[in-house]
Design a protein around this motif. Structure first.
Motif, PDB file in Angstrom:
ATOM      1  N   ARG B 107       0.801  -1.113  -0.029  1.00 56.39           N
ATOM      2  CA  ARG B 107       0.033   0.079   0.039  1.00 56.39           C
ATOM      3  C   ARG B 107       0.967   1.241  -0.089  1.00 56.39           C
ATOM      4  N   CYS B 108       0.413   2.272  -0.509  1.00 59.15           N
ATOM      5  CA  CYS B 108       1.164   3.606  -0.629  1.00 59.15           C
ATOM      6  C   CYS B 108       0.429   4.826  -0.094  1.00 59.15           C
ATOM      7  N   ALA B 109       1.206   5.398   0.278  1.00 59.33           N
ATOM      8  CA  ALA B 109       0.492   7.026   1.083  1.00 59.33           C
ATOM      9  C   ALA B 109       0.145   7.827  -0.171  1.00 59.33           C
ATOM     10  N   LEU B 110      -0.560   7.609  -1.190  1.00 57.83           N
ATOM     11  CA  LEU B 110      -0.962   8.109  -2.419  1.00 57.83           C
ATOM     12  C   LEU B 110      -2.402   7.838  -2.582  1.00 57.83           C
ATOM     13  N   ARG B 111      -2.953   8.840  -3.310  1.00 58.16           N
ATOM     14  CA  ARG B 111      -4.448   8.542  -3.663  1.00 58.16           C
ATOM     15  C   ARG B 111      -4.591   8.516  -5.182  1.00 58.16           C
ATOM     16  N   ARG B 112      -5.508   8.124  -5.662  1.00 62.42           N
ATOM     17  CA  ARG B 112      -5.625   7.775  -7.251  1.00 62.42           C
ATOM     18  C   ARG B 112      -5.335   9.138  -7.868  1.00 62.42           C
ATOM     19  N   GLN B 113      -6.089  10.299  -7.254  1.00 66.72           N
ATOM     20  CA  GLN B 113      -5.909  11.642  -7.944  1.00 66.72           C
ATOM     21  C   GLN B 113      -4.198  11.968  -7.901  1.00 66.72           C
ATOM     22  N   ASP B 114      -3.408  11.469  -7.187  1.00 63.85           N
ATOM     23  CA  ASP B 114      -2.022  12.090  -6.783  1.00 63.85           C
ATOM     24  C   ASP B 114      -1.134  11.432  -8.308  1.00 63.85           C
ATOM     25  N   ILE B 115      -1.701  10.308  -8.865  1.00 69.40           N
ATOM     26  CA  ILE B 115      -0.804   9.660  -9.740  1.00 69.40           C
ATOM     27  C   ILE B 115      -1.602   9.732 -11.063  1.00 69.40           C
ATOM     28  N   ALA B 116      -2.885  10.538 -11.090  1.00 67.99           N
ATOM     29  CA  ALA B 116      -3.589  10.913 -12.481  1.00 67.99           C
ATOM     30  C   ALA B 116      -2.520  11.579 -13.488  1.00 67.99           C
ATOM     31  N   GLY B 117      -2.454  10.993 -14.637  1.00 70.60           N
ATOM     32  CA  GLY B 117      -1.716  11.625 -15.724  1.00 70.60           C
ATOM     33  C   GLY B 117      -0.367  11.102 -15.730  1.00 70.60           C
ATOM     34  N   ARG B 118       0.321  10.398 -14.449  1.00 70.69           N
ATOM     35  CA  ARG B 118       1.408   9.713 -14.559  1.00 70.69           C
ATOM     36  C   ARG B 118       1.404   8.213 -14.305  1.00 70.69           C
ATOM     37  N   ILE B 119       0.311   7.774 -14.902  1.00 65.96           N
ATOM     38  CA  ILE B 119       0.219   5.938 -14.750  1.00 65.96           C
ATOM     39  C   ILE B 119       1.100   5.564 -15.763  1.00 65.96           C
ATOM     40  N   ARG B 120       1.176   6.096 -17.102  1.00 65.74           N
ATOM     41  CA  ARG B 120       2.139   5.711 -18.063  1.00 65.74           C
ATOM     42  C   ARG B 120       3.352   5.714 -17.708  1.00 65.74           C
ATOM     43  N   GLU B 121       4.024   7.177 -16.938  1.00 63.78           N
ATOM     44  CA  GLU B 121       5.144   7.138 -16.702  1.00 63.78           C
ATOM     45  C   GLU B 121       5.526   6.141 -15.576  1.00 63.78           C
ATOM     46  N   ALA B 301      12.911  -8.706  -2.993  1.00 64.02           N
ATOM     47  CA  ALA B 301      13.670  -7.899  -3.942  1.00 64.02           C
ATOM     48  C   ALA B 301      12.981  -7.007  -5.027  1.00 64.02           C
ATOM     49  N   ILE B 302      11.974  -7.516  -5.553  1.00 61.61           N
ATOM     50  CA  ILE B 302      10.801  -6.595  -6.308  1.00 61.61           C
ATOM     51  C   ILE B 302      10.258  -5.467  -5.567  1.00 61.61           C
ATOM     52  N   THR B 303      10.002  -5.668  -4.255  1.00 57.51           N
ATOM     53  CA  THR B 303       9.405  -4.625  -3.445  1.00 57.51           C
ATOM     54  C   THR B 303      10.507  -3.530  -3.328  1.00 57.51           C
ATOM     55  N   HIS B 304      11.753  -3.961  -3.265  1.00 55.07           N
ATOM     56  CA  HIS B 304      12.792  -3.048  -3.151  1.00 55.07           C
ATOM     57  C   HIS B 304      13.067  -2.027  -4.425  1.00 55.07           C
ATOM     58  N   SER B 305      13.101  -2.744  -5.423  1.00 57.09           N
ATOM     59  CA  SER B 305      12.970  -2.095  -6.706  1.00 57.09           C
ATOM     60  C   SER B 305      11.781  -1.009  -6.837  1.00 57.09           C
ATOM     61  N   LEU B 306      10.811  -1.556  -6.434  1.00 54.35           N
ATOM     62  CA  LEU B 306       9.464  -0.857  -6.723  1.00 54.35           C
ATOM     63  C   LEU B 306       9.439   0.428  -5.682  1.00 54.35           C
ATOM     64  N   ARG B 307      10.142   0.076  -4.396  1.00 58.42           N
ATOM     65  CA  ARG B 307      10.156   1.385  -3.609  1.00 58.42           C
ATOM     66  C   ARG B 307      10.959   2.569  -3.987  1.00 58.42           C
ATOM     67  N   GLN B 308      12.384   1.876  -4.635  1.00 57.66           N
ATOM     68  CA  GLN B 308      13.076   2.927  -5.123  1.00 57.66           C
ATOM     69  C   GLN B 308      12.260   3.737  -6.200  1.00 57.66           C
ATOM     70  N   THR B 309      11.651   3.233  -7.049  1.00 53.10           N
ATOM     71  CA  THR B 309      11.011   3.744  -8.230  1.00 53.10           C
ATOM     72  C   THR B 309       9.938   4.665  -7.780  1.00 53.10           C
ATOM     73  N   LEU B 310       9.316   4.386  -6.937  1.00 54.70           N
ATOM     74  CA  LEU B 310       8.122   5.171  -6.236  1.00 54.70           C
ATOM     75  C   LEU B 310       8.662   6.532  -5.625  1.00 54.70           C
ATOM     76  N   GLU B 311       9.657   5.970  -4.765  1.00 56.39           N
ATOM     77  CA  GLU B 311      10.486   7.245  -4.074  1.00 56.39           C
ATOM     78  C   GLU B 311      10.994   8.017  -4.983  1.00 56.39           C
ATOM     79  N   ARG B 312      11.542   7.760  -5.979  1.00 58.51           N
ATOM     80  CA  ARG B 312      12.303   8.462  -6.953  1.00 58.51           C
ATOM     81  C   ARG B 312      11.405   9.535  -7.638  1.00 58.51           C
TER      82      ARG B 312
END
Lengths: 133, 480
Positions: B107-121, B301-312
């Motif tokens: 789970r992330c501290a993000l709401r759907r509207q926070d990533i609207a327009g950035r899904i593809r990215e 390991a996948i979670t770790h890569s995911l976290r790095q991406t989300l934090e970036r």
């Protein structure tokens, strides 16, 4: 080389033919490699020996050997030559190169014993094999 | 042969095929299904496969089938069988090639509207960070001794190495590692296949999905799991990669001769089995547990890569936390009531998820009132579900519920007449961006290839095995 895909709810299979048993086994290996991209250059040779209890289990063991060589990166095979084959043992030489750019189009996890079949048909041999993907 | 004509209803959402000694059955088959699902199940060989499982020596209780049952090889997928731990058998085919294939929800501290327009990215960034592994290589290189640590201690070792937080393993089935793993029972070949694949997703039905919580159905349980409507979550579906596949291949090959030694015969070679207590059975279980630990390490390991991406992309306040991690291809030694007495059994869950009820001691304290989280991925165009284990599962199914929507169409049938661009276009029109390594990866996994996940979930909910907590909808899908 002729083989046809067989439907299975979760996985995929193929039916393959050969005029002789060695040709059948060689064609089955080619069918398995059709799930990968491209052909490697025949730079190196690798001798293999595989054992089974009968033709079906020998076929599964042979295909799992080819799968292992590809998946471990040791060899992307370009050609297969069966030298000797009886119901419990085969020897073969594979030509290819260490795996570089080649990849799976669909990762094959393993060759299964599910409904495995090796039989004489139309004056030649025929086999059905299911893969776990 | 389909056994559909032998099915008898035994109350709501339950059907049985009575024991038939002519088929070698030692017990009955019980299937959880609605009428609509039953009609679909009858089309392939899954009922026959469930009857074959009922023929295995030492089976305790019925051969069980979940509503997502479909034809496998040997065992049906969606099959559950508990084998007596002292005089029963263990079957590598009852676990499958992808040992500890499973799902982890983040789970992330993000709401759907926070990533609207950035899904593809976001989807593209995750696709770059988490390799599919079709080319064989992952982001983490392991020495031989490090691989043995992974096999012995799974996700726990990964966390110690900095690939996650202590909390991650607290919220995983078996705390991210099974005891009794034996790295020495894993062949050199299996280790060679797996060594470079840690942190890779795999292909076929494996995926990573960015989703949002569409609807909460059980507010207290959702609150306990840290989920609320419109929240962004990520569902990771992967397993033990080539290492687990080779462990299964190795032991299936050995078991032919071992079965002769123990005087065992089975209706389908893929059901090869040996006594749990035999040296071969113990070696398999030691290797299987090691492969299971590799899978937990892989999802870590996948979670770790995911976290790095989300934090970036979104900064460190993203707080990507593991909700839970469950496996759905495993054999586990557990104690259950069977036939009125407590018995030690080896529960084979082949495409089935452990679903322990509230107050079970193996559930994290935060979830004790809610029950164990169970994740049911649907197809990429529909929905996934968060469920919570119920007491009915303990009473009837050895603490087990379903694991997915269940395939309906073969991969070849799914692709027939479908245009890749059209499929992508249709998914995008419904707000879902899909990135796949291969065209086949998308065409084979089209929504029509699967049963209706809502109907599958309705069955386990109504039958009291696991109750509905929240429905998740995909936004971005990464496939192998």
């Amino acid at each position: 080389m002729e083989f046809e895909l067989l439907a299975h709810t979760a996985d995929v299979g193929f039916r393959v033919r050969g005029a002789t048993l060695p040709e059948l086994f060689e064609n089955a290996a080619r069918a398995l490699m059709s799930f990968t991209t491209g052909q490697a250059a025949p730079e190196v040779r690798r001798a293999v020996e595989v054992r089974g209890e009968d033709y079906p289990s020998l076929l599964v063991a042979w295909l799992n050997e080819v799968l292992y060589l590809f998946d471990s990166g040791e060899l992307a095979p370009a050609s297969f030559h069966i030298h000797t084959l009886d119901s419990t043992r085969l020897t073969a030489t594979l030509e290819g190169s260490p795996r570089r750019g080649e990849s799976w189009r669909l990762i094959v996890k393993a060759v299964t014993y599910h409904q495995i079949e090796v039989k004489e048909a139309d004056g030649g041999w025929e086999a059905a094999v299911y893969l776990d993907v | 042969m389909s056994l559909a004509h032998r099915l008898e209803p035994i109350g709501d959402f339950r059907w049985r095929i009575p024991r038939d000694e002519r088929l070698g059955m030692r017990t009955e088959v019980v299937i959880y299904a609605s009428q609509a699902i039953l009609d679909q199940v009858a089309r392939d060989q899954s009922l026959q496969q469930a009857a074959n499982v009922a023929a295995l020596p030492g089976i305790a209780g019925p051969s069980l089938a979940m509503p997502d049952i479909h034809q496998g090889y040997g065992f049906p997928i969606g099959g559950v069988a508990a084998m007596d731990a002292s005089h029963g058998v263990v079957s590598p085919g009852g676990v499958g090639f992808d040992i500890n294939c499973g799902v982890r929800l983040v789970r992330c501290a993000l709401r759907r509207q926070d990533i609207a327009g950035r899904i593809r990215e976001l989807t593209e960034a995750v696709f770059r960070a988490v390799p599919c592994g079709t080319g064989g290589h992952g982001p983490i290189g392991l020495t031989a001794s490090q691989l043995d640590e992974v096999l012995a201690r799974g996700a726990r070792w990964m966390v110690e190495q900095g690939y996650g937080h202590a909390r991650d393993v607290e919220f995983s089935e078996a705390r991210g590692a099974l005891e009794g793993a034996d790295p020495d029972a894993v062949s050199a070949r299996a280790k060679e296949r797996g060594r470079s694949q840690l942190g890779t997703l795999g292909s076929g039905n494996h995926f990573l999905e960015i989703q949002y919580v569409e609807r909460v159905e059980d507010a207290p349980a959702a609150r306990a799991f840290g989920l609320e409507e419109q929240q962004v979550v990520v569902l990771i579906h992967s397993g033990s990669r080539g290492l687990g596949h080779q462990v299964c291949t190795d032991f299936l090959q050995q078991m032919g001769s071992a079965m002769k030694k123990y005087g065992l015969s089975v209706p389908d070679r893929q059901l090869a089995c040996v006594p749990v207590r035999s040296p071969e059975g113990q070696a398999y279980l030691g290797a299987m547990r090691a492969a299971a630990n590799f899978a937990w390490a892989n999802r870590q390991a996948i979670t770790h890569s995911l976290r790095q991406t989300l934090e970036r992309m979104f900064g460190r306040t993203i707080r990507a936390e593991v909700v839970y991690d469950v496996c759905h291809n495993i054999a586990k030694q557990e104690t259950h009531l069977a036939g009125g007495t407590r018995r030690d059994v080896v529960v084979h869950r082949k495409g089935a998820t452990r679903a322990f009820p509230p107050h079970h001691r193996e559930i994290p304290a935060d979830y004790r009132e809610a029950g164990q989280p169970v994740f049911i991925p649907g197809s990429m165009g529909t929905a996934s579900w968060v469920l919570a284990g119920q007491q009915g599962a303990m009473e009837e199914t050895f603490g087990t519920a379903c694991h997915g929507a269940g395939r309906l169409l073969s991969r070849t049938a799914a692709q027939k007449g479908k245009d890749y661009r059209q499929v992508l276009h249709d998914l995008e029109a419904s707000g879902i961006y899909v990135r796949s390594e291969t065209r086949a990866g998308i065409l084979e996994e089209i929504p029509e290839a699967y049963k209706d996940v809502d109907e599958v979930v309705r069955v386990v909910h109504e039958a009291g095995l696991a109750r509905r907590v929240a429905r998740l909808r995909p936004l971005g899908v990464m496939k192998g």
